[in-house]
Design a protein around this motif. Structure first.
Motif, short mmCIF file in Angstrom:
data_model
loop_
_atom_site.label_atom_id
_atom_site.label_comp_id
_atom_site.label_asym_id
_atom_site.label_seq_id
_atom_site.Cartn_x
_atom_site.Cartn_y
_atom_site.Cartn_z
N GLY A 1 -14.33 -5.14 7.08
CA GLY A 1 -14.88 -6.00 6.03
C GLY A 1 -13.86 -6.56 5.06
O GLY A 1 -13.69 -7.75 4.95
N SER A 2 -13.15 -5.66 4.36
CA SER A 2 -12.16 -6.16 3.41
C SER A 2 -10.88 -5.34 3.51
O SER A 2 -10.88 -4.26 4.12
CB SER A 2 -12.71 -6.06 1.99
OG SER A 2 -12.79 -4.71 1.61
N GLY A 3 -9.84 -5.86 2.93
CA GLY A 3 -8.57 -5.14 2.93
C GLY A 3 -8.71 -3.80 2.22
O GLY A 3 -8.15 -2.80 2.66
N ALA B 1 -11.30 -1.89 2.06
CA ALA B 1 -12.00 -0.92 2.91
C ALA B 1 -11.03 -0.26 3.87
O ALA B 1 -11.09 0.96 4.09
CB ALA B 1 -13.13 -1.61 3.67
N ASN B 2 -10.10 -1.05 4.42
CA ASN B 2 -9.10 -0.48 5.31
C ASN B 2 -8.20 0.52 4.59
O ASN B 2 -7.85 1.56 5.15
CB ASN B 2 -8.24 -1.59 5.92
CG ASN B 2 -8.88 -2.18 7.16
OD1 ASN B 2 -10.02 -2.66 7.09
ND2 ASN B 2 -8.18 -2.13 8.27
N VAL B 3 -7.86 0.19 3.33
CA VAL B 3 -7.03 1.11 2.54
C VAL B 3 -7.78 2.42 2.33
O VAL B 3 -7.21 3.51 2.49
CB VAL B 3 -6.66 0.48 1.18
CG1 VAL B 3 -5.89 1.46 0.32
CG2 VAL B 3 -5.83 -0.78 1.39
N VAL B 4 -9.08 2.31 1.99
CA VAL B 4 -9.87 3.52 1.75
C VAL B 4 -9.93 4.38 3.00
O VAL B 4 -9.72 5.60 2.96
CB VAL B 4 -11.30 3.14 1.25
CG1 VAL B 4 -12.20 4.36 1.23
CG2 VAL B 4 -11.22 2.51 -0.13
N VAL B 5 -10.18 3.75 4.17
CA VAL B 5 -10.24 4.50 5.43
C VAL B 5 -8.91 5.21 5.69
O VAL B 5 -8.86 6.41 5.95
CB VAL B 5 -10.61 3.57 6.60
CG1 VAL B 5 -10.43 4.29 7.94
CG2 VAL B 5 -12.04 3.07 6.47
N ALA B 6 -7.80 4.46 5.56
CA ALA B 6 -6.48 5.03 5.85
C ALA B 6 -6.16 6.18 4.90
O ALA B 6 -5.67 7.23 5.33
CB ALA B 6 -5.41 3.95 5.74
N LEU B 7 -6.48 6.00 3.61
CA LEU B 7 -6.13 7.04 2.64
C LEU B 7 -7.04 8.26 2.77
O LEU B 7 -6.61 9.39 2.52
CB LEU B 7 -6.16 6.49 1.22
CG LEU B 7 -4.99 5.56 0.88
CD1 LEU B 7 -5.01 5.16 -0.58
CD2 LEU B 7 -3.65 6.18 1.23
N THR B 8 -8.30 8.03 3.18
CA THR B 8 -9.19 9.17 3.39
C THR B 8 -8.68 10.04 4.54
O THR B 8 -8.60 11.27 4.42
CB THR B 8 -10.62 8.68 3.71
OG1 THR B 8 -11.02 7.77 2.68
CG2 THR B 8 -11.60 9.82 3.77
N ILE B 9 -8.30 9.40 5.65
CA ILE B 9 -7.77 10.17 6.78
C ILE B 9 -6.49 10.87 6.37
O ILE B 9 -6.28 12.05 6.69
CB ILE B 9 -7.56 9.25 8.01
CG1 ILE B 9 -8.90 8.68 8.47
CG2 ILE B 9 -6.90 10.03 9.14
CD1 ILE B 9 -8.80 7.64 9.55
N ALA B 10 -5.61 10.17 5.61
CA ALA B 10 -4.37 10.79 5.16
C ALA B 10 -4.65 12.02 4.31
O ALA B 10 -3.97 13.04 4.44
CB ALA B 10 -3.53 9.78 4.38
N THR B 11 -5.69 11.93 3.47
CA THR B 11 -6.01 13.06 2.59
C THR B 11 -6.55 14.24 3.40
O THR B 11 -6.22 15.40 3.11
CB THR B 11 -7.02 12.62 1.52
OG1 THR B 11 -6.45 11.51 0.81
CG2 THR B 11 -7.32 13.72 0.54
#
Lengths: 124, 229
Positions: free
Chosen positions: A38-40, A42-52
């Motif tokens: 959907g948006s840039g 959202a991608n950041v949130v997905v990436a940072l959630t997995i990183a966390t």
């Protein structure tokens, strides 16, 4: 000193499982980066959630925080809490600086020349 | 686990014949170990804040130059970043197995695991060298050294800022890897001499913590630099 020496075999198995989980999560995060959510942001949130999730696995199992004395976990958590505070206040500050945000900035071709005389003209 | 409950009444200056590593100002080996560990965690908290400042700065500049940052991300090679992530995660596993070996008196295994960890660290730096030389060739450099041509936005300030952060953060992380190699070598040599056993393996454990933190920082650097675009 070591609370869980009683079963090194089980411990080694846990470490191996953790490594596999970390590798799978790396695969997921790389795969997710090719999908547009959907948006840039959202991608950041997905990436940072997995990183966390990955960082938590490393901290709890590889760095033994799960079975360690609570004080060590407290110190680690404090570091991240203060980092969170730092980030939060910086974001609030950034949000309040309208002129600093890209959508409000003039097209950067030439530096603005006349900013000083404006306030004087307003007071009439 | 030589938790020989030392009776301070009868042994005020701690002549503990059981372990030469036992320092006299600690009641037990366990207390000595825990104290060292708290010190290490305090240091790691400062490391989190050191890198944290750079992460916050990166976030701010990402918000300020969204277009430039998005385009600059494309210059980083995702497969190389992913490869380095796998190498570092694997090295974290060999490290934790090394700590386990030290704790269970497996001297040979400890040295082997540490050597594999060092090898992984060298592979990581090798890949970084390859990436850096590619960036340098293309002029994708920090600040006014930025000489890359063919960008969408004529003012290169945003791109140069991106690469300032890229080299600062991955460079600082790379220095941590270098320091880590030195520390790993040091405990491998000591381990080979048979200095560590189940009652004393503090240096192995603390270097392990350091190594995992370096891995943990990369866990965040990788998606932020290589995956977001």
């Amino acid at each position: 000193m070591s609370e869980h020496t009683h079963n090194p075999k089980a411990e080694a198995a846990l470490y191996l499982k953790t490594l596999i989980a970390l590798l799978i999560l790396t695969g997921i995060t790389v795969g997710a980066s090719y999908i547009h959510f959907g948006s840039g942001a959202a991608n950041v949130v997905v990436a940072l959630t997995i990183a966390t999730i990955k960082a938590t696995l490393v901290a709890l199992i590889f760095m033994h925080l799960l079975h360690d004395k609570p004080v060590n976990g407290l110190i680690a958590a404090a570091g991240f809490v203060f980092l969170g505070l730092f980030l939060m206040f910086t974001l609030i500050d950034f949000d309040s600086r309208q002129d600093y945000q890209p959508r409000n900035m003039p097209a950067v071709v030439a530096p603005p020349t006349s900013t000083a005389p404006a306030p004087a003209a307003e007071h009439k | 686990m030589s938790t020989s409950t030392v009776d301070l009444q009868h042994d005020p200056h701690g002549e503990h014949p059981d372990d030469p590593h036992h320092q006299h100002h600690f009641t037990t080996m366990e207390q000595q170990f825990d104290t060292s560990k708290i010190g290490m965690w305090l240091f790691l908290a400062t490391e989190v804040l050191l890198f944290g400042g750079l992460f916050v700065g990166f976030g701010m500049m990402q918000a300020r130059f969204p277009e430039e940052f998005k385009e600059a991300h494309e210059h980083l090679q995702r497969p190389l970043g992913a490869l380095n992530t796998v190498v570092l995660l694997f090295s974290s596993w060999t490290m934790v197995m090394g700590v386990l070996s030290a704790r269970t008196n497996q001297r040979k295994k400890l040295v082997i695991y540490l050597m594999i960890t060092i090898l992984c660290a060298c592979i990581f730096l090798g890949v970084k060298y390859f990436e850096y030389s590619h960036k340098i060739e293309e002029g994708l450099l920090p600040g006014h050294y930025y000489t890359h041509h063919g960008d969408k936005i004529p003012n290169t300030h945003g791109y140069a800022t991106f690469f300032s952060f890229y080299f600062m953060m991955t460079g600082l992380h790379g220095i941590h890897i270098l320091v880590g190699i030195g520390l790993l070598w040091w405990i491998a040599v000591r381990g080979n001499r048979g200095e560590f056993n189940s009652s004393y393996y503090t240096p192995v454990d603390l270097v392990g913590l350091y190594w995992h933190l370096v891995d943990l920082i990369w866990i965040y650097l990788f998606p932020l630099y290589y995956l977001i675009s």
